[in-house]
Motif scaffolding. Structure first.
Motif, short mmCIF file in Angstrom:
data_model
loop_
_atom_site.label_atom_id
_atom_site.label_comp_id
_atom_site.label_asym_id
_atom_site.label_seq_id
_atom_site.Cartn_x
_atom_site.Cartn_y
_atom_site.Cartn_z
N HIS A 133 -10.30 -10.20 8.47
CA HIS A 133 -9.47 -11.11 9.28
C HIS A 133 -9.16 -10.44 10.63
CE1 HIS A 133 -8.83 -13.64 5.70
NE2 HIS A 133 -8.64 -12.50 5.04
N PRO A 134 -10.15 -10.30 11.48
CA PRO A 134 -9.93 -9.59 12.76
C PRO A 134 -8.94 -10.30 13.68
CG PRO A 134 -12.08 -10.69 12.72
CD PRO A 134 -11.53 -10.78 11.34
N GLU A 135 -8.68 -11.58 13.44
CA GLU A 135 -7.76 -12.32 14.30
C GLU A 135 -6.29 -12.01 14.01
OE1 GLU A 135 -8.06 -14.64 10.53
OE2 GLU A 135 -9.43 -13.50 11.81
N MET A 136 -6.02 -11.39 12.87
CA MET A 136 -4.64 -11.10 12.46
C MET A 136 -4.12 -9.83 13.10
SD MET A 136 -4.36 -12.04 8.41
CE MET A 136 -4.47 -13.73 7.83
N GLY A 137 -2.82 -9.83 13.40
CA GLY A 137 -2.16 -8.65 13.93
C GLY A 137 -1.72 -7.71 12.81
N PRO A 138 -1.19 -6.53 13.17
CA PRO A 138 -0.76 -5.55 12.16
C PRO A 138 0.28 -6.09 11.19
CG PRO A 138 -0.88 -4.54 14.32
CD PRO A 138 -1.06 -6.01 14.53
N GLY A 139 1.27 -6.85 11.71
CA GLY A 139 2.31 -7.39 10.84
C GLY A 139 1.75 -8.39 9.85
N GLU A 140 0.82 -9.23 10.31
CA GLU A 140 0.22 -10.22 9.42
C GLU A 140 -0.64 -9.54 8.35
OE1 GLU A 140 -0.55 -14.16 12.05
OE2 GLU A 140 -1.57 -12.33 12.74
N ILE A 141 -1.36 -8.52 8.75
CA ILE A 141 -2.19 -7.77 7.80
C ILE A 141 -1.33 -7.10 6.74
CG2 ILE A 141 -3.67 -5.75 7.54
CD1 ILE A 141 -5.16 -8.14 8.58
N ALA A 142 -0.20 -6.53 7.17
CA ALA A 142 0.70 -5.87 6.22
C ALA A 142 1.26 -6.88 5.23
CB ALA A 142 1.84 -5.17 6.97
N GLY A 143 1.63 -8.07 5.71
CA GLY A 143 2.13 -9.10 4.83
C GLY A 143 1.08 -9.60 3.87
N LEU A 144 -0.14 -9.76 4.36
CA LEU A 144 -1.24 -10.20 3.50
C LEU A 144 -1.54 -9.15 2.43
CD1 LEU A 144 -3.42 -12.26 2.85
CD2 LEU A 144 -4.90 -11.15 4.57
N ALA A 145 -1.44 -7.87 2.81
CA ALA A 145 -1.65 -6.80 1.83
C ALA A 145 -0.62 -6.86 0.72
CB ALA A 145 -1.60 -5.44 2.53
N ARG A 146 0.63 -7.10 1.07
CA ARG A 146 1.68 -7.22 0.06
C ARG A 146 1.41 -8.39 -0.88
NH1 ARG A 146 5.02 -5.71 4.47
NH2 ARG A 146 5.48 -7.91 4.93
N MET A 147 0.96 -9.49 -0.31
CA MET A 147 0.67 -10.67 -1.12
C MET A 147 -0.47 -10.39 -2.10
SD MET A 147 0.97 -13.76 1.70
CE MET A 147 0.28 -14.92 0.50
N GLU A 148 -1.50 -9.73 -1.62
CA GLU A 148 -2.64 -9.42 -2.49
C GLU A 148 -2.23 -8.45 -3.60
OE1 GLU A 148 -5.50 -10.76 -2.60
OE2 GLU A 148 -5.40 -11.95 -0.77
N ILE A 149 -1.37 -7.49 -3.28
CA ILE A 149 -0.92 -6.52 -4.29
C ILE A 149 -0.10 -7.21 -5.37
CG2 ILE A 149 0.58 -4.51 -4.67
CD1 ILE A 149 -0.27 -3.58 -1.83
N GLN A 150 0.68 -8.20 -4.98
CA GLN A 150 1.53 -8.92 -5.93
C GLN A 150 0.79 -10.01 -6.70
OE1 GLN A 150 4.74 -10.38 -3.50
NE2 GLN A 150 5.51 -8.32 -3.01
N ASP A 151 -0.42 -10.34 -6.24
CA ASP A 151 -1.20 -11.41 -6.87
C ASP A 151 -1.99 -10.83 -8.05
OD1 ASP A 151 -2.73 -13.54 -7.61
OD2 ASP A 151 -3.77 -13.76 -5.68
N PRO A 152 -1.68 -11.23 -9.29
CA PRO A 152 -2.42 -10.69 -10.45
C PRO A 152 -3.88 -11.12 -10.47
CG PRO A 152 -0.97 -12.47 -11.13
CD PRO A 152 -0.65 -12.18 -9.70
N GLU A 153 -4.23 -12.13 -9.69
CA GLU A 153 -5.60 -12.62 -9.67
C GLU A 153 -6.30 -12.28 -8.35
OE1 GLU A 153 -5.53 -16.76 -10.53
OE2 GLU A 153 -4.74 -16.50 -12.57
N THR A 154 -5.80 -11.27 -7.66
CA THR A 154 -6.40 -10.89 -6.38
C THR A 154 -7.88 -10.52 -6.54
OG1 THR A 154 -6.25 -9.34 -4.51
CG2 THR A 154 -5.69 -8.49 -6.69
N GLU A 155 -8.65 -10.79 -5.51
CA GLU A 155 -10.07 -10.46 -5.52
C GLU A 155 -10.34 -9.06 -4.95
OE1 GLU A 155 -12.00 -13.53 -3.33
OE2 GLU A 155 -11.60 -15.10 -4.82
N TYR A 156 -9.29 -8.41 -4.52
CA TYR A 156 -9.45 -7.07 -3.92
C TYR A 156 -9.17 -6.00 -4.98
CZ TYR A 156 -9.58 -9.31 0.67
OH TYR A 156 -9.92 -10.09 1.76
N ASP A 157 -10.16 -5.17 -5.25
CA ASP A 157 -9.99 -4.10 -6.23
C ASP A 157 -8.89 -3.12 -5.81
OD1 ASP A 157 -11.96 -5.15 -7.83
OD2 ASP A 157 -13.55 -3.87 -6.99
N LEU A 158 -8.83 -2.85 -4.52
CA LEU A 158 -7.80 -1.92 -4.03
C LEU A 158 -6.40 -2.46 -4.31
CD1 LEU A 158 -9.25 -0.72 -0.60
CD2 LEU A 158 -8.81 0.69 -2.62
#
Length: 220
Positions: A133-158
């Motif tokens: 998501h190159p269009e996203m800023g640092p704050g948006e990326i940080a928020g998206l990372a938190r969402m993915e970490i909290q999502d039990p069905e995330t597609e990101y292994d990390l």
């Protein structure tokens, strides 16, 4: 002159040392009763023989842990040595195995170490998300990372790995360290009580000898 000075000192210390010794004995006994009462209120029981055998078989504890636990199998914690064995050979053993099975290196299997590892993986996750998501800023990326970490069905292994590390850190290391801290604190006070009783007994004995020497009548 020298003999009279020695006798005078023997009389003084023959009275003082037993008094101090008795005080140390009372203090040591109090410390042991205090530890027993505190451990009794927690009502923690050592695993029984069957539990020890099963956990040894599936690798939750090591042979050395099993040997130490077996000596007190099924007992309710009531003294310092029991508390230390439970803390080091049961709680800590489980913490190490949980960390190993979560892929945490042995040198980072601590509360702080797991937190640092999660932070490093979080930086990698944000870099991966930024690439997607190159269009996203640092704050948006940080928020998206938190969402993915909290999502039990995330597609990101990390994100899944970070979530497991957070759970390991809070449920295993935080709670485990809290229990170990309480148990090892009890062991420390029990050890202080033991030393006080040993010193107290020694002072009473030495004072008794000096008292005999000081109050013994000189011949002739």
């Amino acid at each position: 002159m020298t003999d009279s000075v020695y006798k005078a000192l023997s009389r003084v210390f023959g009275v003082v040392l037993p008094v101090v010794g008795v005080g140390a004995l009372i203090g040591g006994s109090f410390a042991h009763r205090f530890v027993a009462d505190q451990l009794g209120s927690e009502d923690i029981t050592m695993p029984g023989p069957q539990v020890i055998a099963r956990e040894l078989k599936i690798g939750l504890i090591a042979p050395d842990d099993a040997e130490r636990l077996s000596a007190h199998a099924g007992e309710t914690l009531s003294n310092g040595p029991q508390a230390r064995i439970y803390a080091d050979n049961y709680v800590l053993a489980h913490m190490k195995v949980a960390a190993e099975r979560a892929g945490v290196p042995e040198d980072r299997a601590t509360y702080a170490g797991v937190g640092d590892l999660a932070s490093e993986l979080n930086d990698q996750l944000k870099a991966e998300l930024k690439a997607n998501h190159p269009e996203m800023g640092p704050g948006e990326i940080a928020g998206l990372a938190r969402m993915e970490i909290q999502d039990p069905e995330t597609e990101y292994d990390l994100a899944s790995k970070i979530s497991r590390l957070h759970q390991l850190r809070s449920e295993n290391f935080f709670m485990g360290n809290a229990i170990r801290g309480m148990l090892l604190n009890a062991y420390g006070w029990w050890l202080v009580g033991l030393l006080a009783r040993i010193v107290g007994g020694g002072l009473v004995g030495i004072g008794g000898v000096l008292s005999v020497q000081g109050f013994k009548r000189s011949r002739g």
